[in-house]
Design an enzyme around this catalytic site. Structure first.
Site, PDB file in Angstrom:
ATOM      1  N   CYS A   1      -6.083 -33.060 -17.161  1.00  0.00           N
ATOM      2  CA  CYS A   1      -5.488 -32.252 -18.240  1.00  0.00           C
ATOM      3  C   CYS A   1      -5.780 -32.969 -19.552  1.00  0.00           C
ATOM      4  CB  CYS A   1      -3.992 -32.078 -18.041  1.00  0.00           C
ATOM      5  SG  CYS A   1      -3.516 -31.405 -16.420  1.00  0.00           S
TER       6      CYS A   1
ATOM      7  N   CYS B   1       4.940 -37.090 -20.838  1.00  0.00           N
ATOM      8  CA  CYS B   1       5.608 -37.636 -22.028  1.00  0.00           C
ATOM      9  C   CYS B   1       7.031 -37.088 -22.077  1.00  0.00           C
ATOM     10  CB  CYS B   1       4.829 -37.315 -23.305  1.00  0.00           C
ATOM     11  SG  CYS B   1       4.478 -35.559 -23.552  1.00  0.00           S
TER      12      CYS B   1
END
Length: 453
Positions: free
Chosen positions: A261, A385
């Site tokens: 990704c 994240c």
């Protein structure tokens, strides 16, 4: 849930009568008056409150549509806008009192909180300034959960349930602050010492980041993108946490690495640099637009050991080319981004329990498909994240339970002792970084190794 005491933000009290009705122009042609600047902030807040797109895109579009805002006005307006996003719950709560348009009251609070010069946020009627003097004295600990913590109740509750209220409180305070500016040195072009000296000549202060070679933390927010060394690929702007998880891939020269990704390719470039421009890094993403942004960055960097491919989804048949062949597969999955609220404060209003559940489905699917690309004895690195266990430990443990051919590698076994975040838990198997620790944004990473045949 019991409320925790909170230190009051050190506000500056408006001077009596300051800025009453004045429209003073700044000392350059085309500057906006103080009252006019307050109005511009109110207009931008109104746009942001619609949440029709990412905040940075909305702010950029606003500036494009308001050419009257000059080079000194725009940073003031932008800082106020981001301050409003961080403190939105509290600002909107306090702005319910007073007279006149609520947006103007919100704009005043945002300008004051963001550190704008006093003549700007105190411009206007004396009654407004008297109201401002009163509401900034309201103790935060007397407010309800959302205006007190400036987090949505669902998010605060999640963090408190998973890590305890002290962590939820420290996290809430940390993400009210702006993130530092970190850069990764491109060692193909220069060194950290040379770059630090180059920046110093421009009047930009920077310091090495302990535990992270070839990186610097810059003081303030200088326009580094306009410097010659940036434009020639000498460095990239990249948060320290993102740099650490890139190092956790631990690629070797000659490896085949798949960045599943890749987005705009920040980690791809970091991995390619660690490989000394050898081997091959395959950058995949479902957004061709994001991959197109990667190409000029790669051209600047001087790296040539990469290949980009836009895929339809994680089930794209073209991925079969790499099945069982990759030495390393990095899976930085789409997530809520709750670890990046210092940089992207609008995300806390754009995510919800429903979107979290939807992302969990996507994360499981991507991890499952990406794992098939890992060769025997190769590694699968799962990254987000986010600070939420739902997107992190839960996903990893479910995957490992289904795939006994993979085992967890402790993150300290992968990163050299001199190349680790100092405040991360060295006793944990998986790497977790918190924004309140001051080292980086909130990041999570787990390294899984496939068994040998």
């Amino acid at each position: 849930m019991a409320k925790k005491p909170e230190k009051k933000t050190p506000f500056r009290k408006p001077q009596s009568g300051s800025g009453r009705g004045r429209a003073v122009r700044q000392d350059r042609t085309g500057a906006v008056s103080r009252v006019g600047l307050l109005s511009q902030v109110a207009q931008l807040i109104d746009l942001l409150n619609q949440f029709e797109g990412p905040a940075d895109a909305t702010i950029s579009r606003f500036f494009k549509d308001h050419a009257e805002l000059g080079g000194r006005d725009r940073p003031v307006v932008a800082e106020a806008a981001y301050c409003w996003l961080r403190y939105r719950f509290r600002i909107n709560h306090l702005a319910q009192s007073g007279e006149g348009p609520p947006l103007m009251r919100q704009a005043k609070l945002a300008l004051l909180w963001s550190g704008a010069p006093e003549p700007i946020w105190s411009a206007g009627r004396q009654a407004d300034n008297e109201w401002l003097s009163r509401v900034i004295q309201v103790p935060a600990e007397q407010l309800a959960l959302e205006p007190r913590t400036c987090l949505p109740e669902w998010l605060y509750t999640k963090v408190a349930e998973q890590f305890g209220e002290p962590r939820a409180e420290s996290f809430a305070q940390a993400v009210l602050q702006a993130a530092p500016l970190d850069i990764r040195v491109n060692t193909l072009k220069t060194s950290a010492t040379e770059l630090q000296g180059f920046l110093a000549e421009l009047g930009v202060r920077s310091e090495p980041i302990e535990g992270l070679p070839d990186s610097l933390r810059v003081t303030g927010k200088p326009a580094l993108g306009k410097t010659e060394l940036f434009q020639t690929g000498g460095f990239e702007v990249q948060d320290a946490g993102s740099q650490w998880v890139s190092r956790l891939v631990a690629p070797r020269r000659g490896d085949l690495v798949v960045d599943f990704c890749a987005g705009a390719g920040g980690k791809t470039l970091a991995i390619a640099a660690l490989m000394k421009n050898t081997g091959r890094v395959v950058a995949l993403d479902t957004s061709e637009r994001r991959l197109l942004k990667f190409k000029p960055r790669a051209a600047r960097s001087g790296m040539s050991n990469f290949y980009t491919m836009a895929i339809h989804d994680e089930g794209d048949a073209r991925l079969n080319t790499y099945t069982g062949k990759a030495d390393r597969v990095l899976v930085d999955v789409p997530c809520t981004g709750m670890g990046t609220l210092r940089r992207n404060p609008d995300l806390k209003f754009r995510q919800s329990l429903q979107s979290l559940a939807e992302l969990n489905v996507k994360q499981r699917s991507i991890l499952e498909r990406a794992s098939a690309l890992v060769k025997p004895d190769g590694r699968l690195i799962y990254v987000t994240c986010s600070v939420l266990q739902d997107e992190n430990e839960v996903i990893v443990q479910e995957f490992l339970a289904k795939h006994p051919e993979f085992r967890l590698r402790r993150w300290t076994e992968v990163l050299n002792p001199s190349e680790r975040p100092l405040k991360a838990d060295a006793t944990a198997d998986m790497l977790r970084m918190w924004p309140e620790d001051g080292e980086s944004d909130g990041f999570f990473a787990a390294v899984m190794q496939r068994a040998k045949v």
